[in-house]
Write a protein that holds these residues in place. Structure first.
Motif, PDB file in Angstrom:
ATOM      1  N   LYS A 182       0.850  -1.190   0.000  1.00  0.00           N
ATOM      2  CA  LYS A 182       0.000   0.000   0.000  1.00  0.00           C
ATOM      3  C   LYS A 182       0.890   1.246   0.000  1.00  0.00           C
ATOM      4  O   LYS A 182       1.596   1.517   0.971  1.00  0.00           O
ATOM      5  CB  LYS A 182      -0.900   0.003   1.235  1.00  0.00           C
ATOM      6  CG  LYS A 182      -1.934  -1.120   1.236  1.00  0.00           C
ATOM      7  CD  LYS A 182      -2.821  -1.028   2.464  1.00  0.00           C
ATOM      8  CE  LYS A 182      -3.858  -2.153   2.465  1.00  0.00           C
ATOM      9  NZ  LYS A 182      -4.729  -2.071   3.662  1.00  0.00           N
ATOM     10  N   HIS A 183       0.873   1.963  -1.113  1.00  0.00           N
ATOM     11  CA  HIS A 183       1.704   3.157  -1.250  1.00  0.00           C
ATOM     12  C   HIS A 183       0.935   4.389  -0.772  1.00  0.00           C
ATOM     13  O   HIS A 183      -0.299   4.461  -0.880  1.00  0.00           O
ATOM     14  CB  HIS A 183       2.129   3.347  -2.696  1.00  0.00           C
ATOM     15  CG  HIS A 183       3.001   2.231  -3.214  1.00  0.00           C
ATOM     16  ND1 HIS A 183       4.336   2.135  -2.906  1.00  0.00           N
ATOM     17  CD2 HIS A 183       2.707   1.175  -4.011  1.00  0.00           C
ATOM     18  CE1 HIS A 183       4.842   1.064  -3.495  1.00  0.00           C
ATOM     19  NE2 HIS A 183       3.881   0.462  -4.163  1.00  0.00           N
ATOM     20  N   ALA A 184       1.681   5.347  -0.273  1.00  0.00           N
ATOM     21  CA  ALA A 184       1.071   6.613   0.123  1.00  0.00           C
ATOM     22  C   ALA A 184       0.646   7.382  -1.129  1.00  0.00           C
ATOM     23  O   ALA A 184       1.196   7.187  -2.221  1.00  0.00           O
ATOM     24  CB  ALA A 184       2.055   7.435   0.946  1.00  0.00           C
ATOM     25  N   SER A 185      -0.325   8.248  -0.973  1.00  0.00           N
ATOM     26  CA  SER A 185      -0.799   9.040  -2.110  1.00  0.00           C
ATOM     27  C   SER A 185       0.303   9.985  -2.586  1.00  0.00           C
ATOM     28  O   SER A 185       1.054  10.557  -1.787  1.00  0.00           O
ATOM     29  CB  SER A 185      -2.036   9.842  -1.703  1.00  0.00           C
ATOM     30  OG  SER A 185      -1.737  10.662  -0.583  1.00  0.00           O
ATOM     31  N   ILE A 186       0.421  10.130  -3.888  1.00  0.00           N
ATOM     32  CA  ILE A 186       1.487  10.942  -4.492  1.00  0.00           C
ATOM     33  C   ILE A 186       1.124  12.412  -4.378  1.00  0.00           C
ATOM     34  O   ILE A 186      -0.022  12.816  -4.587  1.00  0.00           O
ATOM     35  CB  ILE A 186       1.683  10.540  -5.960  1.00  0.00           C
ATOM     36  CG1 ILE A 186       2.084   9.056  -6.061  1.00  0.00           C
ATOM     37  CG2 ILE A 186       2.732  11.412  -6.634  1.00  0.00           C
ATOM     38  CD1 ILE A 186       2.157   8.540  -7.464  1.00  0.00           C
ATOM     39  N   ILE A 187       2.127  13.227  -4.057  1.00  0.00           N
ATOM     40  CA  ILE A 187       1.941  14.683  -4.027  1.00  0.00           C
ATOM     41  C   ILE A 187       2.059  15.201  -5.448  1.00  0.00           C
ATOM     42  O   ILE A 187       3.092  15.025  -6.108  1.00  0.00           O
ATOM     43  CB  ILE A 187       2.978  15.354  -3.104  1.00  0.00           C
ATOM     44  CG1 ILE A 187       2.800  14.855  -1.670  1.00  0.00           C
ATOM     45  CG2 ILE A 187       2.866  16.867  -3.161  1.00  0.00           C
ATOM     46  CD1 ILE A 187       3.797  15.425  -0.689  1.00  0.00           C
ATOM     47  N   SER A 188       1.018  15.833  -5.943  1.00  0.00           N
ATOM     48  CA  SER A 188       0.993  16.327  -7.317  1.00  0.00           C
ATOM     49  C   SER A 188       1.851  17.591  -7.440  1.00  0.00           C
ATOM     50  O   SER A 188       2.132  18.265  -6.439  1.00  0.00           O
ATOM     51  CB  SER A 188      -0.441  16.620  -7.734  1.00  0.00           C
ATOM     52  OG  SER A 188      -0.985  17.674  -6.950  1.00  0.00           O
ATOM     53  N   GLU A 191       0.154  20.530  -5.831  1.00  0.00           N
ATOM     54  CA  GLU A 191       0.254  20.562  -4.369  1.00  0.00           C
ATOM     55  C   GLU A 191       1.646  20.980  -3.914  1.00  0.00           C
ATOM     56  O   GLU A 191       1.796  21.721  -2.935  1.00  0.00           O
ATOM     57  CB  GLU A 191      -0.089  19.186  -3.805  1.00  0.00           C
ATOM     58  CG  GLU A 191      -1.542  18.791  -3.997  1.00  0.00           C
ATOM     59  CD  GLU A 191      -1.817  17.349  -3.601  1.00  0.00           C
ATOM     60  OE1 GLU A 191      -2.973  17.040  -3.253  1.00  0.00           O
ATOM     61  OE2 GLU A 191      -0.880  16.538  -3.635  1.00  0.00           O
ATOM     62  N   LYS A 219      12.246  12.962  -2.007  1.00  0.00           N
ATOM     63  CA  LYS A 219      11.682  12.796  -3.349  1.00  0.00           C
ATOM     64  C   LYS A 219      12.747  12.410  -4.373  1.00  0.00           C
ATOM     65  O   LYS A 219      12.539  11.500  -5.186  1.00  0.00           O
ATOM     66  CB  LYS A 219      10.992  14.099  -3.783  1.00  0.00           C
ATOM     67  CG  LYS A 219      10.308  13.995  -5.137  1.00  0.00           C
ATOM     68  CD  LYS A 219       9.649  15.294  -5.526  1.00  0.00           C
ATOM     69  CE  LYS A 219      10.688  16.308  -6.010  1.00  0.00           C
ATOM     70  NZ  LYS A 219      10.062  17.490  -6.632  1.00  0.00           N
TER      71      LYS A 219
END
Length: 306
Positions: A182-188, A191, A219
């Protein structure tokens, strides 16, 4: 009697200030004895009938449900196995009878790990199998706190069970069962730009600079947690020319390679170019001179941070 009367008369004739001095010189009067005959009961009523309930350790509801689920799953597997293989029978009180038969537990738990299935017939991930074994062990400890810990790797009496768990888990991972991450949501990019514009990330003050270093290093260098940030070394970055660029060498992560012994493996990530004066440039944030205004002893000072 006459002498006592004379002393009383003398006290009465003395002024009030001298009467107090005379009273201090006299021995203290005896204290009244405390009566032990109390009208109300001092101690509570007997709780012998409730002693077992009051001394039982508290078990959270979810933990109790998990334990019941594990025992129910084992018993359903045992009943189904007796129908299919009537010559092999497992005692229904295998987890309730003491003293414990280690060889018997080792045999039936090995079979249970390899044969248990979900209601739809699919195999459980190895993490779920481990939860089932943990629930069984909790039930056994509720029966007898001195029960053998079959999940302890140092308990060589259950060496066969430990090997079965390891081999079965390796087989499940090769087949892709339970290997989903389960990966964390990507910062666009939108954002990220908002973080720079709002001042959360920046080089104007120590706090925003710290956030910017943590975010950009995580990152660009693919760092997974605080431990990898702390292990980051300057020797992992190499500066090259024609064109000017930096190459980052990643050491094997203990978080990524926890199931393997290749912790010393290194890999080189794609090189990245310095972007000059841009505030979100990794090279500029980590190595370029940034003038920071900080508060030292109540007065503002400018510090040059390299």
């Amino acid at each position: 009697k006459k002498k006592k009367k004379k002393k009383k008369k003398k006290k009465e004739n003395l002024p009030p200030s001298q009467q107090k001095l005379v009273e201090k010189d006299q021995p203290p009067s005896k204290k009244a004895k405390l009566s032990l005959s109390l009208k109300k009961k001092r101690f509570g009523d007997s709780v012998s009938s409730e002693l077992v309930t009051l001394t039982t350790p508290h078990v959270p509801k979810n933990t109790a449900k998990n334990t019941e689920w594990a025992i129910r799953n084992f018993m359903e597997w045992r009943q189904q196995r007796e129908k299919d293989y009537p010559e092999e029978r497992c005692r229904p009180d295998i987890f309730d009878s003491t003293p414990w038969n280690v060889a018997e537990l080792n045999h039936w738990l090995c079979l249970y790990v390899l044969e248990t299935r979900r209601t739809d017939g699919k195999r459980y991930p190895i993490s779920t199998v481990y939860q089932l074994l943990t629930g069984i062990l909790r039930h056994m400890r509720s029966v007898d706190s001195q029960c053998p810990n079959f999940l302890d790797k140092t308990n060589f009496s259950f060496k066969q069970l430990h090997a079965a768990i390891d081999n079965f888990g390796r087989q499940l991972r090769l087949e892709g069962i339970g290997s989903e991450v389960k990966h964390a949501s990507i910062i666009s990019p939108r954002e990220e730009n908002y973080l720079w514009e709002a001042g959360v990330l920046g080089v104007e003050n120590p706090k925003s600079l710290l956030f910017a270093v943590f975010y950009c290093n995580g990152k660009n260098f693919c760092l997974r947690g605080g431990a990898e940030h702390r292990r980051l070394k300057l020797s992992q970055l190499q500066r090259l020319t024609n064109p000017d660029r930096y190459i980052y060498t990643e050491h094997g992560s203990s978080e990524v390679l926890s199931a393997r012994s290749e912790v010393s493996v290194t890999s080189t990530l794609p090189s990245f170019l310095p972007l000059g004066a841009l505030q979100n440039c990794t090279v500029n944030i980590n190595y370029g001179p940034a003038t920071i205004t900080c508060n030292v002893n109540g007065s503002e000072q400018n510090e040059l941070s390299q």
